[in-house]
Design an enzyme around this catalytic site. Structure first.
Site, PDB file in Angstrom:
ATOM      1  N   HIS A 135       0.755  -0.946   0.083  1.00 14.09           N
ATOM      2  CA  HIS A 135       0.012  -0.088  -0.196  1.00 14.09           C
ATOM      3  C   HIS A 135       0.927   1.218   0.023  1.00 14.09           C
ATOM      4  CE1 HIS A 135      -2.752  -2.832   2.364  1.00 14.09           C
ATOM      5  NE2 HIS A 135      -2.994  -2.907   0.989  1.00 14.09           N
ATOM      6  N   TYR A 491      29.409 -43.591 -29.586  1.00 12.61           N
ATOM      7  CA  TYR A 491      30.987 -43.518 -29.679  1.00 12.61           C
ATOM      8  C   TYR A 491      31.808 -44.876 -29.950  1.00 12.61           C
ATOM      9  CZ  TYR A 491      35.771 -41.879 -29.518  1.00 12.61           C
ATOM     10  OH  TYR A 491      37.210 -41.699 -29.714  1.00 12.61           O
ATOM     11  N   ASP A 586      29.782 -53.386 -27.959  1.00 14.21           N
ATOM     12  CA  ASP A 586      30.916 -52.381 -27.501  1.00 14.21           C
ATOM     13  C   ASP A 586      31.072 -52.356 -25.914  1.00 14.21           C
ATOM     14  OD1 ASP A 586      32.713 -50.264 -26.784  1.00 14.21           O
ATOM     15  OD2 ASP A 586      32.431 -49.365 -28.570  1.00 14.21           O
ATOM     16  N   LYS A 614      39.408 -49.694 -22.085  1.00 14.66           N
ATOM     17  CA  LYS A 614      40.573 -49.384 -21.084  1.00 14.66           C
ATOM     18  C   LYS A 614      40.399 -50.232 -19.821  1.00 14.66           C
ATOM     19  CE  LYS A 614      37.127 -45.852 -21.630  1.00 14.66           C
ATOM     20  NZ  LYS A 614      36.941 -44.325 -21.870  1.00 14.66           N
TER      21      LYS A 614
END
Length: 788
Positions: A135, A491, A586, A614
Site C-alpha cells: 500500500h 561413440y 561395445d 580401457k
C-alpha cells in the site's frame, strides 16, 4: 583436505556463504516439519526485510509470496503479523487452490487474507515466481484516482508492461478481488493498481518482484508530479518503442514460464529415506569371504559372475527418464548466476595457476595443449600430479573427488596398490614388452572367459578404437558382407568407418573431416531406440550385399546418455539372427564396470563379438581387445597362414605385452575378490538418490539417473539434441554445450571432477563419506543456479 575446503570457503563471497548456510536445511519432503520448503520461506522473509528497510512496507500492511519450485504451493506472509518480527517458521504454505497447508511450524499462523489472489496469479502466470502486494503512498494515490499509468519510459515497459492498469474495485480478501486481479494479469504486465486499495507487483524471481515494486513507485511519483504540474499534457513514448520493449518482456516471460509449463514433477526423495550404502555392500561382501583361488577353470563358466551379481540394483524406468530428459531440452537453460560464474573463474585464476602455466606451455608442442579429449576442460585443463583412490590432486595442491576415474576403467579406484605391486613384480622379471609369447596373455584370456563365457577366444590389441576396427573387419571377413550398422550418437572410437553419426544422431559424416567418402560408404546409423528403423536399414542393406554386423553400446549411446529399454538388446539380437548379421557389443566402458559378466551377462544377451577397451587392463596402457565365438574369432588367427590363409590383418608390436596383460589379469582377479563392481554400483545409487533429492529441493529441471556405477547428471541436455529437430540443434547446440562446460567448471571449483560436467563414474574407493561430501559440494553448486 579439511584445510583446502576451509580455504575455498574463505574465498567465497559473503552472499554465497549466507545463502548456502540456509539452503543446507531445506528439503523437498512434503511430510517434514521445521525445514519444509525453507528456501522459499526464507526468500519471503528476505523480501520483507528489504522492503522494510526501503520504507515500502509498514507494520503489518500488504503481503508477499514466493512460488515453491516443483510443487503446486507457495510461501506467503501470515495475516496481521509484524514484518519486523517475522521468522522463517512463521511463513505459511498455501496450495494453488488458495488452501492453507499447515505443517506444524510457527504455531500454524493463518495466511494473508489475500492468499486467494496470490493463488490465482500463480495459476494464471507460470512465469511469475514472486508476488508483492503493498500500500505504498504514491502508487496508492493513483489507486484513489483510478488512473492507469501509460507507457512513460522504455524501462517501465521493459519490466512492468504496456501500462500499469487499474484492477476493478472489490472488497479486500474476497474471491471477487482475486478474480479481478487474475483477469488483469493475463495481459502479461507485471504491475497493477488495485482501485481504492494498493498495488501488486510480479516478478520472475524474488529480486525482480522487489525491483518491479520499487520501479512502480518511482514511475508513480513521476506520473503524479507530471499530472500536477501540467495536467493533460503527459507525453508517452512512441507506440513502436513501447511494443519493442513489451515484446522483450513477453519473450522473457515465455522463457521463464517454460520452466513450469514444460517441466515434469521431479523425482521425490523423502528426507527420512536412507540413501543406499556402498559401505554396507562392502561389509556384506567382506563377510561372505573371497571367491575360490583357482582362476583357470570352473564347473560352469559364467556362474561366478552371476553369483557375484551386478552393479545395477534396479534397471531404470527408461520411459520416465526419457520424458524427463525431453522436458529438460524443451526448457530454457538454467545455468549459474553471473556472480557465481565469476567466482568459479576466479577459483581457476587464483588457485590453479600452475595448471594454467604448464598447459599454456603445452600448446607450443602439443596440438590443442592436451593429448586426450577427456583433458579438455573449461576454462583450461587441470594438470594432475597425484591420483589416489577416490581423489585427484593437481599441481597447485588442490584435491578433488574423482568421478572421472580416467573415463571409466579404474573400477577399483585410481592407482590401486595391490594391482600395482603385482604388475611391478611381473615387469621386474620380463620388462614391459618382449615381442614374444608371455603367460599373462593366456591368463588374461582365461579369466575373461571365466566370467564372460561367451568370450570363447580373445585377441589383445592396443585400444578400444583398434578393437572396434578389428571387430568390424572380422565380421566382414566371417560373413562375406560389407555393411555395418551402428546406433546414432554412439561413440565407437575414431576409426574411419565409425566416425559416422558421432555423438549427435542423424549427423552422418558431420565429424568426418579428413575421411574419404569411401571409408564410410558401407556404414549406416539407426536412431536410438528405433528398432523399426534398424529393421528397415537391415532390409535396405540386403540389396547392397547384406549386413556384416550391428554394433551397439548395450546401455545406450555414450554410456547410456540415451538409455535403452531393458529388452532392447534382446530385440537387436533377434534382428541380427533374422538377417544373418553378427551382433557386436561395445563393452569398452560396461565390460567389468556393469559386473564381471559385463552388460551381456546382466541383460542375458549373447553377442557374437565383444569389444573391450580401457577397463580390460584396469586402467593400464595398451588396453583393448576383441573376443567372442571361437568360429568367428578364428579369422583373427596369427601366423603366416591363420585359418587356411583367410585370417585378417590385425596386431601391433605392443599388443598383449606383459605389462598390460598382467595388469588386466590382476585387476579382474582383484575385482572378483572384492566384488568392486557391485560396491561401485551402490556408490552410484547413493550419489544418484542424493542428487535427485537436491534437484527436487531446488526445483531444477536437471535429470539424474544411473546404471550402476555410471551416473548421469544432465543440466543442459545437449547430448539429447539430434537431427530430427535440426533447427533446434543449430540454434541451441552451442549454448547448451557452453552451459555443460560452465557447470562442469563449477563442479571442479567446488572440488569434484566429472566427465564434461554431465557424467560420473563411481569406484570401489567411493565410500559413503566420499559420496556424502560430494553431495554437500553439489548442494553448494545448485544453490548458485539462476532463479533458485
Amino acid at each position: 583436505m579439511t584445510k583446502r575446503r576451509a580455504d575455498r570457503a574463505a574465498g567465497a563471497t559473503v552472499v554465497r556463504r549466507r545463502f548456502q548456510a540456509r539452503m543446507k536445511d531445506d528439503t523437498a519432503n512434503p511430510e517434514a516439519t521445521v525445514t519444509q520448503h525453507r528456501t522459499s520461506r526464507q526468500h519471503v522473509v528476505d523480501m520483507c526485510r528489504t522492503m522494510l528497510d526501503r520504507g515500502y512496507l509498514k507494520a503489518t500492511e500488504g503481503n508477499v509470496s514466493v512460488r515453491v519450485p516443483g510443487h503446486r504451493l507457495y510461501a506467503v506472509t501470515p495475516s496481521n503479523y509484524d514484518y519486523d518480527r517475522m521468522r522463517v517458521e512463521d511463513i505459511c504454505l498455501v496450495d494453488f487452490d488458495g488452501t492453507h497447508v499447515p505443517d506444524g511450524t510457527g504455531g500454524d499462523l493463518a495466511p494473508s487474507i489475500e492468499a486467494g489472489m496470490h493463488a490465482n496469479i500463480y495459476r494464471q502466470r507460470p512465469d511469475v515466481n514472486a508476488i508483492v502486494h503493498t500500500h505504498q503512498p504514491y502508487a496508492s494515490a493513483l489507486a484513489f484516482l483510478r488512473k492507469p499509468i501509460p507507457a512513460l519510459t522504455d524501462e517501465q515497459v521493459r519490466f512492468l508492461g504496456r501500462e500499469v492498469a487499474i484492477v476493478d474495485y472489490a472488497p479486500s480478501g474476497t474471491g471477487f478481488l482475486a478474480r479481478n486481479v487474475q483477469k488483469k494479469v493475463a495481459s502479461g504486465d507485471n504491475a497493477f493498481i488495485i482501485a481504492n486499495h494498493g498495488v501488486v507487483a510480479l516478478g520472475t524471481d524474488p529480486d525482480r518482484a522487489v525491483f518491479n515494486m520499487a520501479l512502480l513507485e518511482k514511475v508513480s511519483i513521476a506520473y503524479l508530479l507530471a499530472l500536477t504540474s501540467e495536467a493533460g499534457k503527459v507525453y508517452t513514448i512512441p507506440t513502436a518503442i513501447r511494443e519493442i520493449a513489451f515484446t522483450k518482456l513477453r519473450s522473457d516471460e515465455k522463457r521463464i514460464a517454460a520452466q513450469i509449463t514444460e517441466s515434469v514433477p521431479p523425482v521425490r526423495v523423502p528426507v527420512e529415506e536412507q540413501l543406499p550404502s556402498a559401505d554396507a555392500a562392502a561389509a556384506e561382501i567382506a563377510a561372505a569371504g573371497p571367491p575360490a583361488a583357482d582362476t583357470t577353470t570352473v564347473e560352469t563358466p559364467g556362474s561366478e559372475s552371476a553369483r557375484l551379481g551386478y552393479a545395477i540394483t534396479e534397471y531404470l524406468d527408461v520411459d520416465d527418464t526419457m520424458r524427463r530428459l525431453k522436458a529438460l531440452v524443451a526448457q530454457p537453460l538454467r545455468g549459474l548466476r553471473h556472480d557465481a560464474m565469476l567466482d568459479v573463474l576466479g577459483y581457476f585464476n587464483d588457485r590453479c595457476r600452475a595448471s594454467k602455466e604448464i598447459t599454456d606451455r603445452a600448446k607450443k608442442r602439443i596440438p590443442g595443449g592436451v593429448q586426450h579429449n577427456l583433458a579438455f576442460n573449461y576454462p583450461f585443463p587441470l594438470a594432475i600430479d597425484v591420483a589416489d583412490g577416490a581423489y585427484l590432486t593437481d599441481r597447485d595442491g588442490n584435491t578433488y573427488i574423482d568421478f572421472l576415474q580416467a573415463g571409466g576403467p579404474t573400477i577399483l579406484g585410481s592407482n590401486y596398490g595391490p594391482v600395482n605391486e603385482q604388475v611391478a613384480a611381473v615387469v621386474k622379471e620380463s620388462g614391459p614388452v618382449t615381442g614374444l609369447f608371455h603367460e599373462y596373455e593366456l591368463k588374461l584370456a582365461e579369466i575373461i572367459h571365466r566370467y564372460m563365457p561367451h568370450v570363447e577366444m580373445y585377441r589383445s590389441l592396443g585400444s578400444g578404437t583398434e578393437a572396434v576396427m578389428a571387430a568390424v573387419r572380422g565380421a566382414r571377413a566371417f560373413t562375406g558382407k560389407h555393411m555395418v550398422i551402428k546406433v546414432g550418437g554412439a561413440y565407437h572410437g575414431w576409426s574411419d568407418t565409425m566416425v559416422y553419426g558421432l555423438r549427435v544422431p542423424g549427423t552422418y559424416r558431420m565429424n568426418a573431416k579428413g575421411i574419404p567418402f569411401g571409408a564410410t560408404a558401407n556404414t549406416r546409423e539407426a536412431f536410438p531406440h528405433d528398432l523399426g528403423q534398424l529393421r528397415r536399414k537391415l532390409i535396405e542393406n540386403r540389396v547392397r550385399g547384406g549386413t556384416a554386423a550391428v554394433i551397439v553400446e548395450p546401455l545406450g549411446p555414450e554410456s547410456g546418455t540415451r538409455p535403452v529399454p531393458h529388452d532392447f538388446n534382446a530385440k537387436v539380437r533377434a534382428l541380427c539372427d533374422e538377417f544373418g548379421a553378427l551382433l557386436v557389443f561395445d563393452e569398452v566402458v560396461t565390460g567389468f564396470r556393469t559386473g564381471l559378466g559385463g552388460a551381456a551377462g546382466y541383460f542375458g544377451v549373447t553377442p557374437d563379438l565383444t569389444v573391450f577397451g580401457k577397463a580390460v587392463s584396469g586402467g593400464y596402457p595398451m588396453a583393448g581387445g576383441v573376443g567372442g565365438r571361437s568360429d568367428v574369432m578364428a579369422v583373427f588367427g596369427s601366423g603366416l597362414d591363420g585359418r587356411s590363409g583367410a585370417h585378417i590383418q590385425v596386431g601391433g608390436t605392443l599388443s598383449a605385452n606383459p605389462l598390460s596383460c598382467a595388469a588386466g589379469y590382476f585387476a579382474i582377479a582383484e575385482m572378483a575378490r572384492t566384488n568392486a563392481p557391485v560396491i561401485a554400483g551402490r556408490a552410484g545409487d547413493r550419489l544418484t538418490r542424493g542428487l535427485q533429492r537436491l534437484i527436487d529441493r531446488y526445483g531444477l529441471p536437471y535429470v539424474a539417473y544411473n546404471q550402476g556405477s555410471i551416473v548421469h547428471l544432465e543440466c543442459s541436455g545437449v547430448m539429447l539434441l539430434d537431427m530430427r529437430n535440426p533447427i533446434k540443434l543449430l540454434k541451441e547446440n552451442k549454448a547448451r554445450k557452453r552451459l555443460m562446460e560452465q557447470i562442469g567448471a563449477a563442479y571442479t571449483a567446488h572440488g569434484i571432477i566429472t566427465l564434461a560436467g554431465s557424467r560420473m563414474y563411481t569406484s570401489m574407493a567411493d565410500t559413503d563419506e566420499v559420496i556424502d561430501t560430494a553431495l554437500e559440494r553439489f548442494d553448494q553448486v545448485f544453490a548458485q543456479v539462476e532463479g533458485v
